[in-house]
Design an enzyme around this catalytic site. Structure first.
Site, short mmCIF file in Angstrom:
data_model
loop_
_atom_site.label_atom_id
_atom_site.label_comp_id
_atom_site.label_asym_id
_atom_site.label_seq_id
_atom_site.Cartn_x
_atom_site.Cartn_y
_atom_site.Cartn_z
N SER A 1 0.87 -1.19 0.00
CA SER A 1 0.00 0.00 0.00
C SER A 1 0.90 1.22 0.00
O SER A 1 2.03 1.17 0.51
CB SER A 1 -0.86 0.01 1.27
OG SER A 1 -1.40 1.31 1.48
N TYR B 1 -1.73 -0.78 10.60
CA TYR B 1 -2.00 -1.17 9.21
C TYR B 1 -0.83 -0.76 8.31
O TYR B 1 -0.30 -1.56 7.55
CB TYR B 1 -3.31 -0.54 8.69
CG TYR B 1 -3.56 -0.86 7.23
CD1 TYR B 1 -4.00 -2.13 6.85
CD2 TYR B 1 -3.32 0.08 6.23
CE1 TYR B 1 -4.21 -2.44 5.50
CE2 TYR B 1 -3.53 -0.23 4.89
CZ TYR B 1 -3.97 -1.49 4.53
OH TYR B 1 -4.17 -1.79 3.19
N1 LIG Z 1 -8.68 -0.97 -1.28
C1 LIG Z 1 -7.68 -0.16 -0.94
O1 LIG Z 1 -7.86 1.07 -0.79
C2 LIG Z 1 -6.30 -0.71 -0.75
C3 LIG Z 1 -5.23 0.19 -0.76
C4 LIG Z 1 -3.95 -0.29 -0.57
C5 LIG Z 1 -3.74 -1.64 -0.41
N2 LIG Z 1 -4.80 -2.50 -0.39
C6 LIG Z 1 -4.51 -3.92 -0.16
O2 LIG Z 1 -5.03 -4.67 -1.24
C7 LIG Z 1 -5.33 -5.99 -0.80
C8 LIG Z 1 -6.73 -6.37 -1.25
O3 LIG Z 1 -7.63 -5.50 -0.62
P1 LIG Z 1 -9.04 -5.12 -1.21
O4 LIG Z 1 -9.14 -3.65 -1.17
O5 LIG Z 1 -9.31 -5.84 -2.46
O6 LIG Z 1 -9.94 -5.69 -0.02
P2 LIG Z 1 -11.35 -6.44 0.00
O7 LIG Z 1 -12.21 -5.98 -1.12
O8 LIG Z 1 -11.84 -6.35 1.40
O9 LIG Z 1 -10.92 -7.94 -0.32
C9 LIG Z 1 -10.11 -8.64 0.59
C10 LIG Z 1 -9.97 -10.08 0.11
O10 LIG Z 1 -9.23 -10.79 1.09
C11 LIG Z 1 -10.00 -11.92 1.52
N3 LIG Z 1 -9.78 -12.17 2.93
C12 LIG Z 1 -10.06 -11.36 3.98
N4 LIG Z 1 -9.76 -11.97 5.14
C13 LIG Z 1 -9.28 -13.21 4.80
C14 LIG Z 1 -8.82 -14.32 5.55
N5 LIG Z 1 -8.79 -14.30 6.90
N6 LIG Z 1 -8.39 -15.41 4.89
C15 LIG Z 1 -8.44 -15.46 3.53
N7 LIG Z 1 -8.86 -14.44 2.77
C16 LIG Z 1 -9.28 -13.34 3.41
C17 LIG Z 1 -11.44 -11.52 1.25
O11 LIG Z 1 -12.27 -12.65 1.00
P3 LIG Z 1 -13.17 -13.46 2.06
O12 LIG Z 1 -13.89 -12.47 2.90
O13 LIG Z 1 -14.03 -14.29 1.16
O14 LIG Z 1 -12.20 -14.31 2.84
C18 LIG Z 1 -11.30 -10.76 -0.05
O15 LIG Z 1 -11.24 -11.66 -1.14
C19 LIG Z 1 -5.13 -6.00 0.72
O16 LIG Z 1 -3.88 -6.56 1.02
C20 LIG Z 1 -5.16 -4.53 1.07
O17 LIG Z 1 -4.44 -4.26 2.25
C21 LIG Z 1 -6.07 -2.07 -0.57
#
Ligand SMILES: NC(=O)c1ccc[n+]([C@@H]2O[C@H](COP(=O)([O-])OP(=O)(O)OC[C@H]3O[C@@H](n4cnc5c(N)ncnc54)[C@H](OP(=O)(O)O)[C@@H]3O)[C@@H](O)[C@H]2O)c1
Length: 271
Positions: A143, A156
Protein backbone atom coordinates in the site's frame (compact mmCIF):
# COMPACT_ATOMS: atom_id res chain seq x y z
CA UNK A 1 0.54 -23.04 -27.41
CA UNK A 2 1.87 -19.89 -25.72
CA UNK A 3 -0.96 -19.68 -23.19
CA UNK A 4 -0.31 -23.24 -22.01
CA UNK A 5 3.19 -22.23 -21.01
CA UNK A 6 1.95 -19.50 -18.68
CA UNK A 7 1.02 -22.01 -15.99
CA UNK A 8 -1.21 -21.36 -13.01
CA UNK A 9 -1.58 -18.27 -10.82
CA UNK A 10 -2.61 -18.67 -7.18
CA UNK A 11 -4.37 -15.54 -5.94
CA UNK A 12 -5.20 -14.96 -2.29
CA UNK A 13 -8.17 -12.79 -1.40
CA UNK A 14 -9.64 -13.56 -4.80
CA UNK A 15 -13.32 -13.56 -3.82
CA UNK A 16 -13.75 -9.80 -4.31
CA UNK A 17 -11.92 -6.49 -4.74
CA UNK A 18 -8.37 -6.31 -6.07
CA UNK A 19 -7.87 -10.10 -5.98
CA UNK A 20 -11.00 -10.77 -8.04
CA UNK A 21 -9.85 -8.30 -10.71
CA UNK A 22 -6.39 -9.92 -10.82
CA UNK A 23 -8.19 -13.25 -11.31
CA UNK A 24 -10.19 -11.84 -14.21
CA UNK A 25 -7.18 -10.26 -15.91
CA UNK A 26 -4.82 -13.21 -15.45
CA UNK A 27 -7.40 -15.69 -16.74
CA UNK A 28 -7.91 -13.48 -19.82
CA UNK A 29 -4.12 -13.44 -20.31
CA UNK A 30 -4.18 -17.25 -20.41
CA UNK A 31 -3.30 -18.34 -16.88
CA UNK A 32 -5.10 -21.14 -15.13
CA UNK A 33 -6.10 -20.08 -11.62
CA UNK A 34 -6.34 -21.18 -8.02
CA UNK A 35 -8.57 -18.71 -6.15
CA UNK A 36 -8.17 -18.54 -2.36
CA UNK A 37 -10.44 -16.84 0.19
CA UNK A 38 -13.09 -17.75 2.80
CA UNK A 39 -16.36 -17.06 0.99
CA UNK A 40 -17.22 -20.30 -0.86
CA UNK A 41 -20.25 -18.91 -2.67
CA UNK A 42 -18.31 -16.02 -4.15
CA UNK A 43 -15.29 -18.16 -5.02
CA UNK A 44 -17.33 -20.80 -6.80
CA UNK A 45 -19.37 -18.18 -8.71
CA UNK A 46 -16.22 -16.38 -9.86
CA UNK A 47 -14.48 -19.64 -10.77
CA UNK A 48 -17.49 -20.77 -12.78
CA UNK A 49 -17.78 -17.44 -14.62
CA UNK A 50 -14.09 -17.11 -15.43
CA UNK A 51 -13.83 -20.74 -16.51
CA UNK A 52 -16.81 -20.27 -18.82
CA UNK A 53 -15.69 -16.93 -20.25
CA UNK A 54 -12.00 -17.71 -20.73
CA UNK A 55 -11.81 -21.48 -21.13
CA UNK A 56 -9.10 -21.61 -18.46
CA UNK A 57 -9.03 -24.12 -15.62
CA UNK A 58 -10.16 -22.22 -12.52
CA UNK A 59 -10.07 -23.95 -9.14
CA UNK A 60 -10.91 -22.48 -5.79
CA UNK A 61 -9.70 -23.24 -2.31
CA UNK A 62 -11.60 -22.13 0.77
CA UNK A 63 -9.08 -21.01 3.37
CA UNK A 64 -8.95 -18.64 6.29
CA UNK A 65 -5.34 -17.48 6.08
CA UNK A 66 -5.33 -16.51 9.76
CA UNK A 67 -6.02 -20.16 10.68
CA UNK A 68 -2.82 -22.21 10.92
CA UNK A 69 -4.20 -25.39 9.37
CA UNK A 70 -5.76 -23.56 6.40
CA UNK A 71 -2.59 -21.54 5.84
CA UNK A 72 -0.52 -24.74 5.93
CA UNK A 73 -2.70 -26.28 3.19
CA UNK A 74 -2.19 -23.28 0.90
CA UNK A 75 1.54 -23.34 1.62
CA UNK A 76 1.67 -27.01 0.75
CA UNK A 77 -0.06 -26.33 -2.56
CA UNK A 78 2.43 -23.55 -3.30
CA UNK A 79 5.40 -25.76 -2.44
CA UNK A 80 4.31 -28.85 -4.34
CA UNK A 81 2.29 -27.84 -7.41
CA UNK A 82 4.75 -27.58 -10.28
CA UNK A 83 2.17 -25.98 -12.57
CA UNK A 84 2.19 -22.82 -10.42
CA UNK A 85 4.13 -19.91 -11.89
CA UNK A 86 2.56 -16.87 -10.15
CA UNK A 87 1.56 -16.07 -6.58
CA UNK A 88 -0.53 -12.94 -6.01
CA UNK A 89 -0.17 -12.28 -2.29
CA UNK A 90 -3.21 -10.04 -2.02
CA UNK A 91 -5.50 -11.07 0.86
CA UNK A 92 -5.50 -8.36 3.48
CA UNK A 93 -7.60 -6.34 5.86
CA UNK A 94 -7.37 -3.05 7.64
CA UNK A 95 -8.44 -2.03 11.11
CA UNK A 96 -9.35 1.61 11.53
CA UNK A 97 -8.85 3.61 14.71
CA UNK A 98 -6.00 4.11 17.08
CA UNK A 99 -3.95 1.45 18.79
CA UNK A 100 -4.84 2.89 22.18
CA UNK A 101 -8.60 2.77 21.69
CA UNK A 102 -8.98 -0.01 19.12
CA UNK A 103 -9.62 -3.73 19.55
CA UNK A 104 -6.17 -5.22 20.06
CA UNK A 105 -7.35 -8.70 19.01
CA UNK A 106 -8.42 -7.32 15.62
CA UNK A 107 -5.03 -5.70 15.21
CA UNK A 108 -3.46 -9.10 15.88
CA UNK A 109 -5.70 -10.82 13.30
CA UNK A 110 -4.70 -8.13 10.81
CA UNK A 111 -1.01 -8.79 11.46
CA UNK A 112 -1.59 -12.52 10.97
CA UNK A 113 -3.35 -11.91 7.63
CA UNK A 114 -1.20 -9.04 6.30
CA UNK A 115 2.20 -10.17 7.57
CA UNK A 116 2.42 -13.81 8.65
CA UNK A 117 0.37 -15.26 5.78
CA UNK A 118 2.13 -13.46 2.90
CA UNK A 119 5.52 -14.26 4.43
CA UNK A 120 4.83 -17.98 4.67
CA UNK A 121 3.18 -18.08 1.23
CA UNK A 122 6.01 -16.13 -0.41
CA UNK A 123 8.55 -18.51 1.14
CA UNK A 124 6.69 -21.57 -0.12
CA UNK A 125 6.27 -20.13 -3.63
CA UNK A 126 9.86 -18.91 -3.78
CA UNK A 127 11.20 -22.38 -3.00
CA UNK A 128 8.99 -23.97 -5.63
CA UNK A 129 9.71 -21.38 -8.33
CA UNK A 130 13.44 -21.18 -7.64
CA UNK A 131 13.99 -24.92 -7.39
CA UNK A 132 11.87 -26.05 -10.32
CA UNK A 133 12.89 -23.62 -13.03
CA UNK A 134 14.11 -20.16 -13.75
CA UNK A 135 10.75 -18.48 -13.97
CA UNK A 136 7.85 -17.49 -11.79
CA UNK A 137 6.63 -14.32 -10.19
CA UNK A 138 5.48 -13.26 -6.77
CA UNK A 139 3.22 -10.21 -6.76
CA UNK A 140 2.88 -8.66 -3.32
CA UNK A 141 0.12 -6.14 -2.67
CA UNK A 142 1.40 -3.56 -0.19
CA UNK A 143 0.00 0.00 0.00
CA UNK A 144 1.15 3.58 -0.41
CA UNK A 145 0.73 3.74 3.37
CA UNK A 146 4.03 1.83 3.53
CA UNK A 147 5.52 5.23 2.63
CA UNK A 148 3.08 7.37 4.59
CA UNK A 149 2.49 6.15 8.17
CA UNK A 150 1.09 9.56 9.11
CA UNK A 151 -2.00 9.05 6.93
CA UNK A 152 -3.51 6.08 8.81
CA UNK A 153 -2.79 4.09 11.93
CA UNK A 154 0.69 2.68 12.35
CA UNK A 155 -0.44 -0.92 12.67
CA UNK A 156 -2.00 -1.17 9.21
CA UNK A 157 0.67 0.94 7.54
CA UNK A 158 3.30 -1.06 9.43
CA UNK A 159 2.00 -4.31 7.95
CA UNK A 160 2.30 -2.76 4.50
CA UNK A 161 5.79 -1.38 5.19
CA UNK A 162 6.68 -4.94 6.17
CA UNK A 163 5.38 -6.24 2.83
CA UNK A 164 7.43 -3.62 0.98
CA UNK A 165 10.60 -4.46 2.94
CA UNK A 166 10.05 -8.17 2.49
CA UNK A 167 9.58 -7.69 -1.24
CA UNK A 168 12.63 -5.49 -1.76
CA UNK A 169 14.78 -8.00 0.07
CA UNK A 170 13.22 -10.99 -1.68
CA UNK A 171 13.87 -9.38 -5.07
CA UNK A 172 17.58 -9.50 -4.36
CA UNK A 173 17.39 -12.99 -2.91
CA UNK A 174 15.57 -14.45 -5.92
CA UNK A 175 17.13 -12.45 -8.75
CA UNK A 176 19.71 -15.11 -9.58
CA UNK A 177 17.03 -17.81 -9.67
CA UNK A 178 15.08 -15.81 -12.25
CA UNK A 179 12.07 -15.34 -9.98
CA UNK A 180 10.42 -11.91 -10.22
CA UNK A 181 9.07 -10.11 -7.17
CA UNK A 182 6.69 -7.29 -8.04
CA UNK A 183 5.38 -5.00 -5.32
CA UNK A 184 2.23 -2.94 -5.81
CA UNK A 185 1.48 0.11 -3.70
CA UNK A 186 -2.15 1.04 -4.29
CA UNK A 187 -3.58 4.26 -2.96
CA UNK A 188 -7.20 4.36 -1.81
CA UNK A 189 -9.08 1.98 -4.10
CA UNK A 190 -12.84 1.48 -4.14
CA UNK A 191 -13.34 -2.00 -2.65
CA UNK A 192 -15.06 -3.53 0.35
CA UNK A 193 -11.96 -3.18 2.52
CA UNK A 194 -13.18 0.22 3.68
CA UNK A 195 -16.68 -0.85 4.71
CA UNK A 196 -15.22 -3.95 6.39
CA UNK A 197 -13.13 -1.59 8.54
CA UNK A 198 -16.09 0.73 9.18
CA UNK A 199 -14.75 3.56 7.01
CA UNK A 200 -16.91 5.35 4.42
CA UNK A 201 -14.70 5.61 1.32
CA UNK A 202 -17.27 7.93 -0.28
CA UNK A 203 -16.31 10.48 2.36
CA UNK A 204 -12.87 10.84 0.71
CA UNK A 205 -12.26 13.49 -1.95
CA UNK A 206 -13.25 11.69 -5.19
CA UNK A 207 -9.91 12.56 -6.82
CA UNK A 208 -8.19 10.40 -4.17
CA UNK A 209 -10.06 7.16 -4.83
CA UNK A 210 -9.24 4.88 -7.78
CA UNK A 211 -11.64 2.35 -9.30
CA UNK A 212 -10.42 -1.19 -8.71
CA UNK A 213 -10.28 -2.13 -12.42
CA UNK A 214 -8.07 0.89 -13.16
CA UNK A 215 -5.80 0.05 -10.21
CA UNK A 216 -5.21 -3.56 -11.27
CA UNK A 217 -4.80 -2.70 -14.95
CA UNK A 218 -2.17 -0.10 -14.02
CA UNK A 219 -0.41 -2.58 -11.71
CA UNK A 220 -0.29 -5.16 -14.51
CA UNK A 221 1.02 -2.50 -16.92
CA UNK A 222 3.81 -1.84 -14.39
CA UNK A 223 4.46 -5.58 -14.21
CA UNK A 224 4.65 -5.80 -18.00
CA UNK A 225 7.09 -2.87 -18.05
CA UNK A 226 9.38 -4.80 -15.71
CA UNK A 227 8.94 -2.49 -12.72
CA UNK A 228 9.94 -3.84 -9.31
CA UNK A 229 7.62 -1.45 -7.49
CA UNK A 230 4.47 0.02 -9.01
CA UNK A 231 2.58 2.96 -7.53
CA UNK A 232 -0.44 3.13 -9.83
CA UNK A 233 -1.35 6.75 -9.14
CA UNK A 234 2.14 8.28 -9.14
CA UNK A 235 2.44 10.59 -12.18
CA UNK A 236 6.26 10.86 -12.18
CA UNK A 237 8.20 7.67 -11.38
CA UNK A 238 11.28 9.84 -10.79
CA UNK A 239 9.71 10.90 -7.46
CA UNK A 240 9.91 7.33 -6.16
CA UNK A 241 13.37 6.87 -7.68
CA UNK A 242 14.59 9.94 -5.76
CA UNK A 243 13.01 8.60 -2.56
CA UNK A 244 14.76 5.24 -3.05
CA UNK A 245 18.06 6.94 -3.89
CA UNK A 246 17.86 9.08 -0.72
CA UNK A 247 17.18 5.95 1.35
CA UNK A 248 20.09 4.07 -0.24
CA UNK A 249 22.39 7.07 0.27
CA UNK A 250 21.97 6.61 4.04
CA UNK A 251 23.53 3.14 3.65
CA UNK A 252 27.23 3.76 4.32
CA UNK A 253 26.45 5.65 7.52
CA UNK A 254 23.76 3.45 9.04
CA UNK A 255 26.18 1.20 10.89
CA UNK A 256 29.54 2.51 12.09
CA UNK A 257 31.93 1.83 14.93
CA UNK A 258 31.57 5.29 16.49
CA UNK A 259 28.60 7.41 17.49
CA UNK A 260 28.05 10.46 15.30
CA UNK A 261 29.87 13.59 16.45
CA UNK A 262 26.72 15.22 17.86
CA UNK A 263 26.15 12.26 20.22
CA UNK A 264 29.66 12.09 21.63
CA UNK A 265 29.56 12.35 25.40
CA UNK A 266 32.30 13.48 27.78
CA UNK A 267 32.93 9.81 28.68
CA UNK A 268 33.35 8.88 25.01
CA UNK A 269 35.80 11.78 24.55
CA UNK A 270 37.84 10.73 27.57
CA UNK A 271 38.09 7.10 26.44
N1 LIG B 1 -8.68 -0.97 -1.28
C1 LIG B 1 -7.68 -0.16 -0.94
O1 LIG B 1 -7.86 1.07 -0.79
C2 LIG B 1 -6.30 -0.71 -0.75
C3 LIG B 1 -5.23 0.19 -0.76
C4 LIG B 1 -3.95 -0.29 -0.57
C5 LIG B 1 -3.74 -1.64 -0.41
N2 LIG B 1 -4.80 -2.50 -0.39
C6 LIG B 1 -4.51 -3.92 -0.16
O2 LIG B 1 -5.03 -4.67 -1.24
C7 LIG B 1 -5.33 -5.99 -0.80
C8 LIG B 1 -6.73 -6.37 -1.25
O3 LIG B 1 -7.63 -5.50 -0.62
P1 LIG B 1 -9.04 -5.12 -1.21
O4 LIG B 1 -9.14 -3.65 -1.17
O5 LIG B 1 -9.31 -5.84 -2.46
O6 LIG B 1 -9.94 -5.69 -0.02
P2 LIG B 1 -11.35 -6.44 0.00
O7 LIG B 1 -12.21 -5.98 -1.12
O8 LIG B 1 -11.84 -6.35 1.40
O9 LIG B 1 -10.92 -7.94 -0.32
C9 LIG B 1 -10.11 -8.64 0.59
C10 LIG B 1 -9.97 -10.08 0.11
O10 LIG B 1 -9.23 -10.79 1.09
C11 LIG B 1 -10.00 -11.92 1.52
N3 LIG B 1 -9.78 -12.17 2.93
C12 LIG B 1 -10.06 -11.36 3.98
N4 LIG B 1 -9.76 -11.97 5.14
C13 LIG B 1 -9.28 -13.21 4.80
C14 LIG B 1 -8.82 -14.32 5.55
N5 LIG B 1 -8.79 -14.30 6.90
N6 LIG B 1 -8.39 -15.41 4.89
C15 LIG B 1 -8.44 -15.46 3.53
N7 LIG B 1 -8.86 -14.44 2.77
C16 LIG B 1 -9.28 -13.34 3.41
C17 LIG B 1 -11.44 -11.52 1.25
O11 LIG B 1 -12.27 -12.65 1.00
P3 LIG B 1 -13.17 -13.46 2.06
O12 LIG B 1 -13.89 -12.47 2.90
O13 LIG B 1 -14.03 -14.29 1.16
O14 LIG B 1 -12.20 -14.31 2.84
C18 LIG B 1 -11.30 -10.76 -0.05
O15 LIG B 1 -11.24 -11.66 -1.14
C19 LIG B 1 -5.13 -6.00 0.72
O16 LIG B 1 -3.88 -6.56 1.02
C20 LIG B 1 -5.16 -4.53 1.07
O17 LIG B 1 -4.44 -4.26 2.25
C21 LIG B 1 -6.07 -2.07 -0.57
Amino acid sequence: MATQQLGTALITGASTGIGAVYADRLARRGYDLVLVARDEARLSALAERLGRETGRKVEWLKADLTAKTDLALVEQRLREDESLTVLVNNAGMSVAGTLVEGDIDRFQTMIELNVIAPTRLAAAAARNFAAARKQGAIINIASVLALAPELFNGSYSGTKAYVLNLSLSLQKELEAAGVRVHTVLPGATRTEIWARAGVNVDGFPPEMVMEVDDMVDAALAGFDQGELVTIPSLPDPADFERYSAARLALGPNLSRNRPAERYRTVRADAA
